[in-house]
Design a protein around this motif. Structure first.
Motif, PDB file in Angstrom:
ATOM      1  N   THR A   1       0.822  -1.215   0.000  1.00  0.00           N
ATOM      2  CA  THR A   1       0.000   0.000   0.000  1.00  0.00           C
ATOM      3  C   THR A   1       0.852   1.259   0.000  1.00  0.00           C
ATOM      4  N   GLU A   2       2.048   1.173   0.549  1.00  0.00           N
ATOM      5  CA  GLU A   2       2.914   2.353   0.598  1.00  0.00           C
ATOM      6  C   GLU A   2       3.274   2.816  -0.807  1.00  0.00           C
ATOM      7  N   ALA A   3       3.403   1.843  -1.718  1.00  0.00           N
ATOM      8  CA  ALA A   3       3.847   2.187  -3.065  1.00  0.00           C
ATOM      9  C   ALA A   3       2.710   2.729  -3.931  1.00  0.00           C
ATOM     10  N   GLU A   4       1.503   2.675  -3.400  1.00  0.00           N
ATOM     11  CA  GLU A   4       0.360   3.133  -4.183  1.00  0.00           C
ATOM     12  C   GLU A   4       0.395   4.648  -4.330  1.00  0.00           C
ATOM     13  N   GLY A   5       0.329   5.132  -5.546  1.00  0.00           N
ATOM     14  CA  GLY A   5       0.379   6.577  -5.764  1.00  0.00           C
ATOM     15  C   GLY A   5      -1.007   7.185  -5.656  1.00  0.00           C
ATOM     16  N   GLU A   6      -1.081   8.396  -5.117  1.00  0.00           N
ATOM     17  CA  GLU A   6      -2.371   9.082  -5.014  1.00  0.00           C
ATOM     18  C   GLU A   6      -2.601   9.897  -6.284  1.00  0.00           C
ATOM     19  N   THR A   7      -3.769   9.730  -6.876  1.00  0.00           N
ATOM     20  CA  THR A   7      -4.098  10.482  -8.079  1.00  0.00           C
ATOM     21  C   THR A   7      -5.456  11.140  -7.895  1.00  0.00           C
ATOM     22  N   SER A   8      -5.654  12.224  -8.620  1.00  0.00           N
ATOM     23  CA  SER A   8      -6.944  12.901  -8.582  1.00  0.00           C
ATOM     24  C   SER A   8      -7.224  13.428  -9.979  1.00  0.00           C
ATOM     25  N   GLU A   9      -8.475  13.324 -10.369  1.00  0.00           N
ATOM     26  CA  GLU A   9      -8.811  13.725 -11.735  1.00  0.00           C
ATOM     27  C   GLU A   9     -10.042  14.634 -11.708  1.00  0.00           C
ATOM     28  N   PHE A  10      -9.948  15.753 -12.435  1.00  0.00           N
ATOM     29  CA  PHE A  10     -11.118  16.610 -12.580  1.00  0.00           C
ATOM     30  C   PHE A  10     -11.953  16.065 -13.738  1.00  0.00           C
ATOM     31  N   VAL A  11     -13.212  15.734 -13.484  1.00  0.00           N
ATOM     32  CA  VAL A  11     -14.052  15.122 -14.519  1.00  0.00           C
ATOM     33  C   VAL A  11     -15.286  15.968 -14.819  1.00  0.00           C
ATOM     34  N   GLY A  12     -15.371  17.157 -14.220  1.00  0.00           N
ATOM     35  CA  GLY A  12     -16.523  18.025 -14.481  1.00  0.00           C
ATOM     36  C   GLY A  12     -16.429  18.671 -15.859  1.00  0.00           C
TER      37      GLY A  12
ATOM     38  N   GLN B   1     -16.457  22.010 -16.494  1.00  0.00           N
ATOM     39  CA  GLN B   1     -15.715  23.270 -16.518  1.00  0.00           C
ATOM     40  C   GLN B   1     -15.045  23.481 -15.167  1.00  0.00           C
ATOM     41  N   GLU B   2     -13.707  23.519 -15.167  1.00  0.00           N
ATOM     42  CA  GLU B   2     -12.983  23.641 -13.897  1.00  0.00           C
ATOM     43  C   GLU B   2     -13.005  25.072 -13.367  1.00  0.00           C
ATOM     44  N   TYR B   3     -12.938  26.055 -14.267  1.00  0.00           N
ATOM     45  CA  TYR B   3     -12.937  27.464 -13.845  1.00  0.00           C
ATOM     46  C   TYR B   3     -14.042  28.218 -14.564  1.00  0.00           C
ATOM     47  N   ASP B   4     -14.634  29.211 -13.896  1.00  0.00           N
ATOM     48  CA  ASP B   4     -15.666  30.003 -14.554  1.00  0.00           C
ATOM     49  C   ASP B   4     -15.016  31.167 -15.316  1.00  0.00           C
ATOM     50  N   TYR B   5     -15.837  32.055 -15.859  1.00  0.00           N
ATOM     51  CA  TYR B   5     -15.311  33.128 -16.710  1.00  0.00           C
ATOM     52  C   TYR B   5     -14.431  34.110 -15.933  1.00  0.00           C
ATOM     53  N   GLN B   6     -14.520  34.061 -14.613  1.00  0.00           N
ATOM     54  CA  GLN B   6     -13.669  34.936 -13.792  1.00  0.00           C
ATOM     55  C   GLN B   6     -12.448  34.202 -13.242  1.00  0.00           C
ATOM     56  N   GLY B   7     -12.280  32.954 -13.690  1.00  0.00           N
ATOM     57  CA  GLY B   7     -11.125  32.177 -13.239  1.00  0.00           C
ATOM     58  C   GLY B   7     -11.284  31.572 -11.858  1.00  0.00           C
TER      59      GLY B   7
ATOM     60  N   ASP C   1     -21.168  18.342  -7.457  1.00  0.00           N
ATOM     61  CA  ASP C   1     -21.781  19.660  -7.483  1.00  0.00           C
ATOM     62  C   ASP C   1     -23.227  19.518  -6.982  1.00  0.00           C
ATOM     63  N   VAL C   2     -23.601  20.315  -5.982  1.00  0.00           N
ATOM     64  CA  VAL C   2     -24.955  20.212  -5.420  1.00  0.00           C
ATOM     65  C   VAL C   2     -25.943  21.060  -6.238  1.00  0.00           C
ATOM     66  N   TYR C   3     -25.465  22.150  -6.840  1.00  0.00           N
ATOM     67  CA  TYR C   3     -26.312  23.045  -7.641  1.00  0.00           C
ATOM     68  C   TYR C   3     -25.898  22.956  -9.116  1.00  0.00           C
ATOM     69  N   HIS C   4     -26.533  23.790  -9.959  1.00  0.00           N
ATOM     70  CA  HIS C   4     -26.224  23.837 -11.400  1.00  0.00           C
ATOM     71  C   HIS C   4     -26.404  22.461 -12.041  1.00  0.00           C
ATOM     72  N   GLN C   5     -25.324  21.889 -12.616  1.00  0.00           N
ATOM     73  CA  GLN C   5     -25.501  20.613 -13.345  1.00  0.00           C
ATOM     74  C   GLN C   5     -25.624  19.391 -12.426  1.00  0.00           C
ATOM     75  N   ARG C   6     -25.263  19.559 -11.164  1.00  0.00           N
ATOM     76  CA  ARG C   6     -25.239  18.425 -10.213  1.00  0.00           C
ATOM     77  C   ARG C   6     -24.397  17.277 -10.756  1.00  0.00           C
ATOM     78  N   GLU C   7     -23.202  17.610 -11.208  1.00  0.00           N
ATOM     79  CA  GLU C   7     -22.340  16.611 -11.847  1.00  0.00           C
ATOM     80  C   GLU C   7     -21.206  16.193 -10.919  1.00  0.00           C
ATOM     81  N   LEU C   8     -20.527  15.114 -11.321  1.00  0.00           N
ATOM     82  CA  LEU C   8     -19.319  14.679 -10.630  1.00  0.00           C
ATOM     83  C   LEU C   8     -18.195  15.632 -11.018  1.00  0.00           C
ATOM     84  N   LEU C   9     -17.543  16.235 -10.023  1.00  0.00           N
ATOM     85  CA  LEU C   9     -16.504  17.226 -10.302  1.00  0.00           C
ATOM     86  C   LEU C   9     -15.101  16.634 -10.241  1.00  0.00           C
ATOM     87  N   ARG C  10     -14.814  15.885  -9.190  1.00  0.00           N
ATOM     88  CA  ARG C  10     -13.448  15.392  -9.027  1.00  0.00           C
ATOM     89  C   ARG C  10     -13.445  14.046  -8.320  1.00  0.00           C
TER      90      ARG C  10
END
Length: 461
Positions: free
Chosen positions: A116-127, A129-135, A201-210
């Motif tokens: 388990t120590e050798a297991e690498g931690e990964t994270s993926e953004f799957v939504g 849109q990651e940033y809105d028009y204001q960044g 996401d609880v509002y808007h599209q209610r999609e899986l974000l990460r």
């Protein structure tokens, strides 16, 4: 005498070869021993090489701890008379003492366990849109809604939800815990037995974000810090991991080699958390240094719940030993110990918004209430029954206004009781299998999330 036969007794191959040495070599060695009979004892005897664990028999076969002490060769010059044997690597005991550790033995293919120590931690953004028009990322609390998600909550009354408004699907196994983003509730974190953690996401599209991957076994608890920027996860792979909510980066890992059952970030000290372990201990960690700073060791069974109270200066724990203990934060001696003959193990807990009570899911199909003020006594008038929890540990949750108690049920229901009268108001058939996770939205009047044994999250209004 033409030579001296040096038989080696039984060997792993089942065959002992006789080796002849010349008479002059034998005499020379014999005289050396007679001249200094204690010479053998002054030197440390060296072991034969342990061998390669992937070879069962033959040259270089695995001897492991059964490797014999190598017999001293009488004379280096006579090596030729032994024949050109395979070179044997000798590990001197003196070397190990001087700090040159022996090379670790290779793993045998059949027992090559997943590290388990050798297991690498990964994270993926799957939504979408990651940033809105204001960044701004999804961590930014949305302002374009008809509900205020920041500032003072006000005197808001809660109601029992009636209909299903959304279903979240990603996990493949049982949901073990769900958490709304503290204060705003615009994000939802879920942990599952499929070893994954998901942010929704609880509002808007209610999609899986990460998604957050890195545990190798079921994740059994998660908890946000007070600001929601980080969260801690605990898993049956015996690791606790601290994650950055926004980037998905694993910031730190903690383990004692025992399974953590429950983790709670201290709401007042954002860099400290408590973990209730399978070996009866409660451990306090500092996330900045990664060090354990305190150990609370009085329970007699695995720890099931940790609940902060009294403005986070104290906390209450329950365990499989069917007892309840209250502690001052940072002091490893309980200030209150309750263990009555009629008590059952209490497996989940929820603090009342007033700060005066804690509700516990008891294994005898009831929810019991204890005061979390000075006395830590059971409130005998408050007992919530009518649901079935046997064999599972469904979550218990109290509405933000403190008037409704809710719980999962092994028959697939979500049950709602009136806090004052203890009468069951309503039951929703939320699943065809056990409902294990229940949480109220911190800002909405009647929104509840449930998670079941199949890995399905349902959002009710």
């Amino acid at each position: 005498m033409s030579g001296y036969a040096k038989g080696s007794g039984r060997v792993p191959t089942g065959f002992a070869a006789e080796t002849f040495i010349s008479e002059s070599t034998f005499r020379q060695a014999h005289r050396a021993v007679e001249a200094n009979p204690n010479a053998e004892n002054t030197k440390k005897r060296k072991r034969e090489n342990k061998g390669d664990s992937s070879i069962v028999s033959g040259a270089g076969a695995y001897k492991g701890p059964w490797a014999r002490y190598e017999e001293e060769r009488p004379d280096a010059a006579s090596d030729d008379e032994f024949g050109d044997d395979e070179e044997v690597e000798i590990i001197y005991e003196e070397d190990e003492i001087e700090g040159n550790p022996a090379p670790p033995p290779k793993k045998l293919a059949g027992t090559d366990y997943h590290d388990t120590e050798a297991e690498g931690e990964t994270s993926e953004f799957v939504g979408s849109q990651e940033y809105d028009y204001q960044g701004r990322s999804y961590m930014h609390v949305p302002n374009d809604l008809d509900i205020k998600l920041s500032g003072d909550r006000g005197e808001q009354k809660n109601f029992i939800p009636k209909k299903l408004i959304h279903t979240y699907k990603y996990h493949t196994k049982s949901i073990t815990q769900v958490r709304f983003m503290p204060d705003s509730g615009h994000l939802l974190l879920s942990a599952s037995a499929d070893s994954k953690i998901a942010l929704w996401d609880v509002y808007h599209q209610r999609e899986l974000l990460r998604t957050y991957s890195g545990h190798t076994k079921s994740v059994n608890d998660i908890d946000f810090n007070a600001s929601g920027t980080q969260f801690i996860s605990a898993s049956y792979d015996r690791y606790m991991k601290l994650w950055d909510t926004e980037t998905g980066k694993c910031l730190n890992k903690f383990t004692t080699g025992k399974t953590p059952h429950v983790v709670r970030m201290n709401p007042s000290i954002p860099h400290e958390f408590l973990a209730g372990m399978s070996d009866k201990k409660i451990l306090q960690y500092d996330t900045r240094s990664g060090e354990m700073v305190q150990e609370y060791d009085h329970h007699l069974g695995p720890v099931n719940t940790i609940t902060f109270c009294d403005e986070d200066r104290r906390f209450v724990t329950t365990s499989d030993d069917k007892s309840l203990r209250a502690w001052e934060y940072g002091i490893p001696v309980p200030i209150k110990f309750i263990a009555e003959p009629y008590m059952f193990a209490m497996v989940r807990s929820a603090p009342h918004p007033s700060g005066k009570y804690i509700a516990f899911q008891s294994s005898d199909n009831q929810i019991t209430v204890y005061s979390s003020a000075d006395k830590f006594r059971q409130n005998r008038k408050k007992s919530y029954r009518g649901h079935n929890v046997a064999g599972y540990a469904p979550d218990v949750a109290i509405s933000p206004d403190g008037q409704i108690v809710s719980s999962g049920d092994s028959g697939g229901y979500v049950c709602f009781w009136d806090w004052k009268t203890c009468k069951m108001w309503h039951k929703i058939q939320a699943s065809d299998t056990a409902v294990l996770a229940v949480q109220w939205h911190p800002r909405e009047t009647s929104k509840v999330i449930t998670g079941d044994l199949n890995g399905v999250l349902k959002y009710w209004d």
